[in-house]
Structures are given as C-alpha cells and as structure tokens.
Design an enzyme around this catalytic site. Structure first.
Site, PDB file in Angstrom:
ATOM      1  N   CYS A  97      31.996  39.483  39.123  1.00 43.15           N
ATOM      2  CA  CYS A  97      32.236  39.545  37.676  1.00 43.15           C
ATOM      3  C   CYS A  97      33.105  38.375  37.209  1.00 43.15           C
ATOM      4  CB  CYS A  97      32.811  40.914  37.311  1.00 43.15           C
ATOM      5  SG  CYS A  97      32.544  41.333  35.589  1.00 43.15           S
ATOM      6  N   HIS A 122      30.208  45.019  40.109  1.00 44.01           N
ATOM      7  CA  HIS A 122      31.387  45.324  40.929  1.00 44.01           C
ATOM      8  C   HIS A 122      31.070  46.201  42.139  1.00 44.01           C
ATOM      9  CE1 HIS A 122      34.474  43.875  38.074  1.00 44.01           C
ATOM     10  NE2 HIS A 122      33.624  44.261  37.139  1.00 44.01           N
ATOM     11  N   GLU A 137      32.778  46.587  44.621  1.00 47.36           N
ATOM     12  CA  GLU A 137      34.050  47.148  45.119  1.00 47.36           C
ATOM     13  C   GLU A 137      34.395  48.460  44.416  1.00 47.36           C
ATOM     14  OE1 GLU A 137      33.647  44.694  43.118  1.00 47.36           O
ATOM     15  OE2 GLU A 137      35.235  44.531  41.624  1.00 47.36           O
TER      16      GLU A 137
HETATM   17  N1  GLN Z   1      34.781  39.952  30.726  1.00 48.80           N
HETATM   18  C1  GLN Z   1      35.514  39.397  31.827  1.00 48.80           C
HETATM   19  C2  GLN Z   1      35.541  37.871  31.761  1.00 48.80           C
HETATM   20  O1  GLN Z   1      34.846  37.262  31.022  1.00 48.80           O
HETATM   21  C3  GLN Z   1      34.938  39.850  33.146  1.00 48.80           C
HETATM   22  C4  GLN Z   1      35.037  41.350  33.285  1.00 48.80           C
HETATM   23  C5  GLN Z   1      35.130  41.845  34.677  1.00 48.80           C
HETATM   24  O2  GLN Z   1      35.489  41.115  35.617  1.00 48.80           O
HETATM   25  N2  GLN Z   1      34.875  43.123  34.842  1.00 48.80           N
HETATM   26  O3  GLN Z   1      36.269  37.272  32.445  1.00 48.80           O
END
Ligand code: GLN
Length: 205
Positions: free
Chosen positions: A77, A174, A176
């Site tokens: 992410c 994710h 994790e």
């Molecule tokens: N929206 C976050 C970003 O742009 C990422 C969100 C996340 O890691 N769950 O950095």
C-alpha cells in the site's frame, strides 16, 4: 534469514508478527545502520507522504536505494507508493519500481473493501489453488507498469493491484492484515533467492 521492516510509521508491527509466526528473525528499521546484515526489507502501509518525509529526515533515502539494489524489498500500500518511480505528484519516493501509481484510487477510508483475488504466482509457495483475500484501505492502483514488471494480480475489471520487478514486490493491499501468510512466504522465497546469489553487483536499477 533476517528481514527488516521499515518502522517509521504505519502498520509495521503486523508485518513483524506474521514474519515471527513464520519463524523468521526480524528487525525494525529506523536508521541506516539498521539495514546492516538484513536479507530483505518490507515497507508497510500507512501514509506514503509521512513515510517519505521521515525517511528523508532520518537520512534513509540513499541507504534504502543502495540496499534495494542487492536485496529483496516489498512495499504494501503506502510502501508500494514509496517504492514506485511515479506517484503523479511531488513527494519523496525511492523511485525504484517502474510503476506509476494513483494514490487513494478507491476514495476515502469508508470506501475501504475486501475482495478475493486470483494470484497465480502464490502457487510457488502452496500448490492448493485458493483465492487471496485482499484488504484495501485507501489503497493505490498501479496504473502503468514498465517492460520489466510482471503483473501478479488484478481486480476483476483488469486494474493492477500487485506487481513484481525482479526482487521488488508491490501490493496495493495489505496481506499483513489477514491470516493468510502466502504473500509473506512468497516474499521470503524471493529474499532467499537473492541472498543465495551473493551479489556484489546490483541486480537492476
Ligand atoms: N492512502 C495512503 C497513501 O497514499 C496509503 C494507505 C495505506 O497504506 N493503507 O499513502
């Protein structure tokens, strides 16, 4: 094997717990010296602007880039955004993976969702074919991948959510945050492969 988890911000503890469950030695990385002797690094989810700003403040940008040339690195992410070459707006990026990402591509926190994904590459760690339950929280999309990048998973409409470029891995979701350890084992397999190559020259840039 010892795997580091970048522990500046975000859900690094969840990655650490999964690795420990798998019997892997771990280390939280906050300073360049913490990279010493590691066999791979996970960059967690969180807020990519915050992770980037803290990495710059702690003098980690160049050490992380150098480490990544000869070691496996996986971003989930926000971590995937930080790994990318292009997030379409100015923010500190490692600029390693040849992917263009769109941040918050699915809207706000309340629009977070879970979906079963077909990830054929996971058969490398487990023969049984079953979907991977992917958790998306203000997730990015991988909008474009360069020629050296393998697409590992897409949404049913074809939009890319997981990719691999050699020893670098990016997931928009994710792993994790689930009990399914296949992605972590897939990453460990890549890290092991790289470690046995005993590189003194960079794999790619
Ligand atoms: N929206 C976050 C970003 O742009 C990422 C969100 C996340 O890691 N769950 O950095």
């Amino acid at each position: 094997m010892q795997i580091g988890i970048l522990a500046l911000q975000g859900d690094f503890i969840e990655h650490q717990h999964i690795l420990e469950r798998l019997g892997v030695r771990t280390r939280q990385v906050r300073l360049p010296a913490h990279l010493e002797g590691l066999d791979g690094l996970i960059i967690p989810g969180g807020e990519s602007t915050t992770i980037g700003k803290l990495a710059a403040d702690f003098g980690l940008m160049e050490p992380l880039r150098t480490f990544a040339l000869t070691h496996a690195v996986w971003g989930t992410c926000a971590g995937a955004i930080f790994l990318s070459k292009d997030a379409r707006r100015p923010q500190p990026l490692l600029g390693l993976m040849d992917i263009q990402v769109q941040r918050n591509a699915f809207g706000r926190q309340v629009e977070s969702f879970e979906i079963d994904l077909d990830v054929p590459a996971l058969r490398q760690v487990e023969e049984e074919v079953r979907p991977f339950r992917a958790v998306f929280i203000r997730a990015p999309l991988i909008e474009r991948v360069g020629p050296g990048v393998e697409i590992l998973a897409t949404l049913p409409d074809g939009r890319i959510v997981a990719a691999r470029q050699g020893h670098w891995l990016a997931t928009a979701f994710h792993p994790e945050l689930t009990d399914d350890t296949r992605f972590h084992r897939f990453f460990l397999k890549i890290a092991e492969e790289v470690a046995t190559l005993d590189l003194d020259v960079p794999l790619s840039r």
